[in-house]
Scaffold this motif. Structure first.
Motif, PDB file in Angstrom:
ATOM      1  N   SER A  72       3.438  -2.485  25.789  1.00 37.99           N
ATOM      2  CA  SER A  72       1.890  -2.629  26.304  1.00 37.99           C
ATOM      3  C   SER A  72       1.390  -1.174  26.014  1.00 37.99           C
ATOM      4  O   SER A  72       0.238  -1.270  25.231  1.00 37.99           O
ATOM      5  CB  SER A  72       1.534  -2.824  27.752  1.00 37.99           C
ATOM      6  N   ASP A 183      -0.434  -9.132  23.607  1.00 37.81           N
ATOM      7  CA  ASP A 183       0.229  -8.453  24.409  1.00 37.81           C
ATOM      8  C   ASP A 183       0.832  -9.544  25.487  1.00 37.81           C
ATOM      9  O   ASP A 183       0.325  -9.971  26.451  1.00 37.81           O
ATOM     10  CB  ASP A 183      -0.664  -7.429  25.406  1.00 37.81           C
ATOM     11  N   GLU A 184       1.958 -10.113  25.093  1.00 35.58           N
ATOM     12  CA  GLU A 184       2.736 -11.138  25.986  1.00 35.58           C
ATOM     13  C   GLU A 184       1.510 -12.279  26.349  1.00 35.58           C
ATOM     14  O   GLU A 184       1.333 -12.665  27.402  1.00 35.58           O
ATOM     15  CB  GLU A 184       3.192 -10.606  27.032  1.00 35.58           C
TER      16      GLU A 184
HETATM   17 MG   LIG Z   1       3.406  -5.027  29.133  1.00 33.70          MG
END
Ligand SMILES: [Mg+2]
Ligand SMILES: Nc1ncnc2c1ncn2[C@@H]1O[C@H](COP(=O)(O)OP(=O)(O)O)[C@@H](O)[C@H]1O
Lengths: 280, 273
Positions: A72, A183-184
């Protein structure tokens, strides 16, 4: 026209260093990203170090790594959400600026404003300079694209988690980003919804041609979606703290890929090994 | 292109169908009226029927009603109520406006917070009525002084609610707003202010109750009209019927203004929550 290098996707990738302010349609717009010796430390504790690689316009690169390794952090640096990194990140040849308008972020949580309808949430992503009519038309297109045209007036609490993530994706696409940072984005969804979202992402990519940096902790997701996979982690040989590029793999074959192909099986065990997990 | 199929995940919240508790629709209201009716009956019995108390100690309920009708026909009651409502509204508006402004400033700017919060905290530590002698000395307890005292009472609930709410706006939402190019006043009006609407309304309702409290205090301390004045004047004249009337009127007006604010709140919550 001389033979331009053909990419494996239908959408031609266009290098676009001076991002145009606005265009009314969802057309191809993609920018390169280059990392040059990028590092990041929090209170003198290095999290990332010496990351160098280039992403070509229109490419889908998955960033894979153990939890807490700095995925991240790297993505936030590209989006200009965090500006404390060393080294240089360039988008379309120009350095990243704070909250860089050439990028758009899809967060792990949908982060929708609960008091706004789906449509009004997507409108948040529109570029400021876009006219009202053009903005409304673009939001309509995006609602269609993510399959929420009939849910446009609902509030976030009235829709499912998958729909919320589709809204979040549409909001990110509303500014026609040169680089889409995810991000995911599917991490919190159930398995079936997650597969549908993966298909949607491929479709979005086919339509917009945008460059995608996708953070994931799911090896199979990375193998399905990415052109290349960047494995972040501490180097085995190194005693230096901080994650760096451990592997950079090019995934062969066009999407959708056959999960059972010998090549993918081999890459999968290679990635699991890189993540420090035994695969059987 | 194929639109993605519907998700399997169920909506995060079931549709809210108002399910009424069993029994008659007005049953709950009737149940709540039993005790007040019994009290009224007992009051009437001990005064009018058995004469346990003198009229100065405790007048009969119908005497209070008569006092009300008398003051209404002479117009005095309307005058007292009008001036009291005016003082409450002015003080409430001024106090909550100041609370909203200062609370926003300290809630949004870390620098202003560090600079001013200790000072505001010190002022909040003073029980607000302790300011009365100073107000008497500096402003006098005329209209200005009364409104000022009420404003002080209304200020702190509003200040505290917006200040702490702004400090606790989901940082994820604020970051998302920034990531999409919002900053400064646009970020404030798009993300932060809407997010604090519910807690601010709780603060406003508390402030309104405080405003009525401080109204009575300021009028007890010295006034020539108003419901608080009616209280002291009736006490001095032994007109306990009027005194009780003033109390009932204060309760009714307090309830009425709170209900109006509550309506506004429900409307706001529908839009912003
Ligand atoms: Mg992360
Ligand atoms: N703002 C911050 N301040 C201090 N440490 C941070 C901050 N952001 C991230 N970190 C640390 O950096 C590391 C990497 O975090 P992150 O990039 O979120 O990991 P990942 O996304 O790979 O799970 C973690 O150890 C985290 O605690």
């Amino acid at each position: 026209m001389s033979a331009a290098p053909t990419l494996e996707r239908s959408t031609a990738a266009i290098e676009d260093p001076q991002p145009q302010a606005s265009a009314p349609r969802l057309e191809a717009r993609s920018l390169s990203v280059s990392f040059d010796a990028v590092g990041r430390a929090f209170e003198a504790a290095p999290v990332l170090r010496d990351i160098s690689f280039d992403v070509t316009p229109g490419e889908v690169v998955a960033i894979l790594g153990a939890s807490g390794c700095g995925k991240s952090t790297l993505l936030r640096a590209v989006g200009g959400l965090d500006t404390g990194n060393s080294g240089q990140i360039r988008i379309g040849g120009n350095p990243v600026t704070a909250y860089d308008p050439r990028t758009a972020v899809g967060f792990q949580e949908p982060r929708l404003l609960p008091w706004r309808s789906v449509r009004k949430n997507i409108e948040l992503g529109l570029p400021r300079e876009l006219s009202r009519a053009a903005g409304a038309a673009r939001v309509d297109e995006l609602l269609e694209l993510v399959g929420l045209a009939d849910r446009a007036e609902l509030r976030p609490r009235e829709i499912s988690g998958g729909m919320a993530q589709r809204t979040s994706l549409a909001r990110a696409l509303a500014r026609r980003p040169g680089v889409l940072l995810l991000d995911e984005p599917f991490g919190a969804l159930d398995a079936l919804t997650r597969l549908k979202m993966q298909d949607l992402l491929l479709e979005v990519h086919a339509q917009t041609g945008t460059t995608v940096l996708l953070v994931t902790h799911d090896v199979d997701e990375a193998l399905q979606l990415a052109d290349r996979i960047l494995l972040l982690g501490a180097e085995d040989s190194s005693t230096q703290a901080g994650a760096t590029v451990k592997q950079l793999l090019t995934i062969p074959g066009r999407r959708p890929r056959d999960r059972g192909s010998a090549e993918l099986v081999r890459l999968r065990s290679q990635l699991y090994a890189g993540l420090g997990v035994d695969s059987h | 292109m194929s639109a993605p199929a519907q998700d399997t995940a169920a909506p995060t919240q079931p549709p809210t169908t108002g399910k009424k508790p069993a029994g008659l629709p007005g049953g709950k209201l009737l149940l709540g009226l039993i005790v007040p009716a019994a009290v009224l009956l007992a009051w009437w019995l001990v005064t009018d029927v058995f004469g346990v108390f003198t009229a100065t100690q405790l007048p009969a309920p119908q005497a209070v009603l008569e006092a009300g009708l008398g003051l209404m026909s002479s117009g005095d009651l309307w005058g007292h109520m009008g001036i009291s409502v005016q003082r409450v509204l002015l003080g409430f508006l001024a106090g909550s406006a100041a609370g909203l402004l200062l609370g926003s400033l300290l809630g949004l700017s870390g620098l202003a917070d560090r600079l001013l919060n200790p000072t505001v905290g010190a002022f909040r530590a003073v029980p607000s009525l302790a300011w009365v002698p100073l107000i008497l000395l500096w402003v006098g307890l005329g209209e200005d002084g009364k409104v000022l005292l009420i404003a002080i009472g209304a200020f702190f609930p509003v200040f505290t609610s917006i200040h702490s709410a702004l400090r606790h706006v989901d940082p994820h939402l604020v970051e998302a707003g920034r990531a999409f190019g919002f900053h400064g006043i646009r970020l404030l009006t798009t993300v932060q202010l809407p997010a604090v609407v519910p807690p601010v309304f709780s603060g406003l309702r508390l402030a309104l109750a405080q405003a009525w409290l401080f109204l009575v205090a300021s009028e007890l301390l010295g006034a020539s009209e108003g419901l608080g004045f009616l209280l002291t004047e009736s006490q001095n004249n032994g007109r306990t019927d009027r005194l009780l009337l003033a109390i009932v009127m204060l309760a009714l007006l307090g309830k009425l203004t709170d209900a109006l604010l509550g309506m506004l709140e429900r409307k706001a919550l529908k839009t912003w929550a």
